[in-house]
Write a protein that holds these residues in place. Structure first.
Motif, PDB file in Angstrom:
ATOM      1  N   VAL A  44       0.814  -1.011  -0.020  1.00  0.00           N
ATOM      2  CA  VAL A  44       0.047   0.116  -0.078  1.00  0.00           C
ATOM      3  C   VAL A  44       0.829   1.169   0.004  1.00  0.00           C
ATOM      4  CG1 VAL A  44      -1.658   1.391   1.376  1.00  0.00           C
ATOM      5  CG2 VAL A  44      -1.899  -1.056   1.170  1.00  0.00           C
ATOM      6  N   ALA A  45       1.797   1.355   0.916  1.00  0.00           N
ATOM      7  CA  ALA A  45       2.916   2.364   0.695  1.00  0.00           C
ATOM      8  C   ALA A  45       3.499   2.415  -0.575  1.00  0.00           C
ATOM      9  CB  ALA A  45       3.753   2.018   2.074  1.00  0.00           C
ATOM     10  N   LEU A  46       3.906   1.560  -1.287  1.00  0.00           N
ATOM     11  CA  LEU A  46       4.611   1.722  -2.324  1.00  0.00           C
ATOM     12  C   LEU A  46       3.847   2.083  -3.410  1.00  0.00           C
ATOM     13  CD1 LEU A  46       6.943   0.891  -4.189  1.00  0.00           C
ATOM     14  CD2 LEU A  46       6.059  -1.447  -4.468  1.00  0.00           C
ATOM     15  N   GLU A  47       2.428   1.533  -3.502  1.00  0.00           N
ATOM     16  CA  GLU A  47       1.368   2.034  -4.238  1.00  0.00           C
ATOM     17  C   GLU A  47       1.221   3.544  -4.238  1.00  0.00           C
ATOM     18  OE1 GLU A  47      -2.763   0.496  -5.926  1.00  0.00           O
ATOM     19  OE2 GLU A  47      -2.586   0.547  -3.666  1.00  0.00           O
ATOM     20  N   GLN A  48       1.094   4.144  -3.099  1.00  0.00           N
ATOM     21  CA  GLN A  48       0.863   5.610  -2.931  1.00  0.00           C
ATOM     22  C   GLN A  48       2.018   6.285  -3.290  1.00  0.00           C
ATOM     23  OE1 GLN A  48      -1.937   6.961  -1.539  1.00  0.00           O
ATOM     24  NE2 GLN A  48      -0.795   8.804  -2.350  1.00  0.00           N
ATOM     25  N   PHE A  53       4.637   9.817  -7.052  1.00  0.00           N
ATOM     26  CA  PHE A  53       5.625  10.183  -8.224  1.00  0.00           C
ATOM     27  C   PHE A  53       4.991  10.105  -9.676  1.00  0.00           C
ATOM     28  CE2 PHE A  53       8.488   8.487 -11.360  1.00  0.00           C
ATOM     29  CZ  PHE A  53       9.688   9.088 -11.150  1.00  0.00           C
ATOM     30  N   ARG A  54       4.201   9.418  -9.980  1.00  0.00           N
ATOM     31  CA  ARG A  54       3.420   9.423 -11.404  1.00  0.00           C
ATOM     32  C   ARG A  54       2.774  10.739 -11.640  1.00  0.00           C
ATOM     33  NH1 ARG A  54       1.148   4.887 -11.600  1.00  0.00           N
ATOM     34  NH2 ARG A  54      -0.417   5.424 -10.374  1.00  0.00           N
ATOM     35  N   ILE A  59       3.664  16.216 -14.175  1.00  0.00           N
ATOM     36  CA  ILE A  59       3.739  17.735 -14.287  1.00  0.00           C
ATOM     37  C   ILE A  59       4.842  18.216 -14.589  1.00  0.00           C
ATOM     38  CG2 ILE A  59       3.469  19.494 -12.736  1.00  0.00           C
ATOM     39  CD1 ILE A  59       1.282  18.255 -11.047  1.00  0.00           C
ATOM     40  N   ARG A  60       5.975  17.696 -14.303  1.00  0.00           N
ATOM     41  CA  ARG A  60       7.305  18.197 -14.744  1.00  0.00           C
ATOM     42  C   ARG A  60       7.550  17.871 -15.902  1.00  0.00           C
ATOM     43  NH1 ARG A  60      11.036  14.527 -11.754  1.00  0.00           N
ATOM     44  NH2 ARG A  60       9.611  15.170 -10.131  1.00  0.00           N
ATOM     45  N   PHE A  61       7.181  16.545 -16.370  1.00  0.00           N
ATOM     46  CA  PHE A  61       7.802  16.405 -17.795  1.00  0.00           C
ATOM     47  C   PHE A  61       6.778  17.116 -19.110  1.00  0.00           C
ATOM     48  CE2 PHE A  61       9.042  12.062 -16.235  1.00  0.00           C
ATOM     49  CZ  PHE A  61      10.363  12.230 -16.260  1.00  0.00           C
TER      50      PHE A  61
END
Length: 68
Positions: A44-48, A53-54, A59-61
């Motif tokens: 769950v933490a990894l998914e969040q 990040f995505r 936004i950055r890209f």
């Protein structure tokens, strides 16, 4: 698992050890056998983390594409 994944016992053991060190799986030993299970809290933490990040990397890209 070795047969299903098409890997050797040593390769599977290495990957399970790596996943355990990363906190993604848990293990318990009973005699000579080690039983593994997913650590769902870590997933769950990894998914969040990946969702955050995505969202921020899009936004950055997208803004960097506007400027040559």
């Amino acid at each position: 698992m070795c047969q299903v994944l098409g890997v050797t016992q040593s390769k599977l053991s290495f990957h399970l050890k790596t996943l355990k060190e990363a906190g993604l799986v848990r293990s318990r030993q009973e005699g000579r056998w080690i039983y593994y299970s997913l650590n769902l809290v870590q997933f769950v933490a990894l998914e969040q983390y990946l969702a955050d990040f995505r969202r921020t990397s899009q936004i950055r890209f997208s803004s960097s594409c506007d400027h040559p």
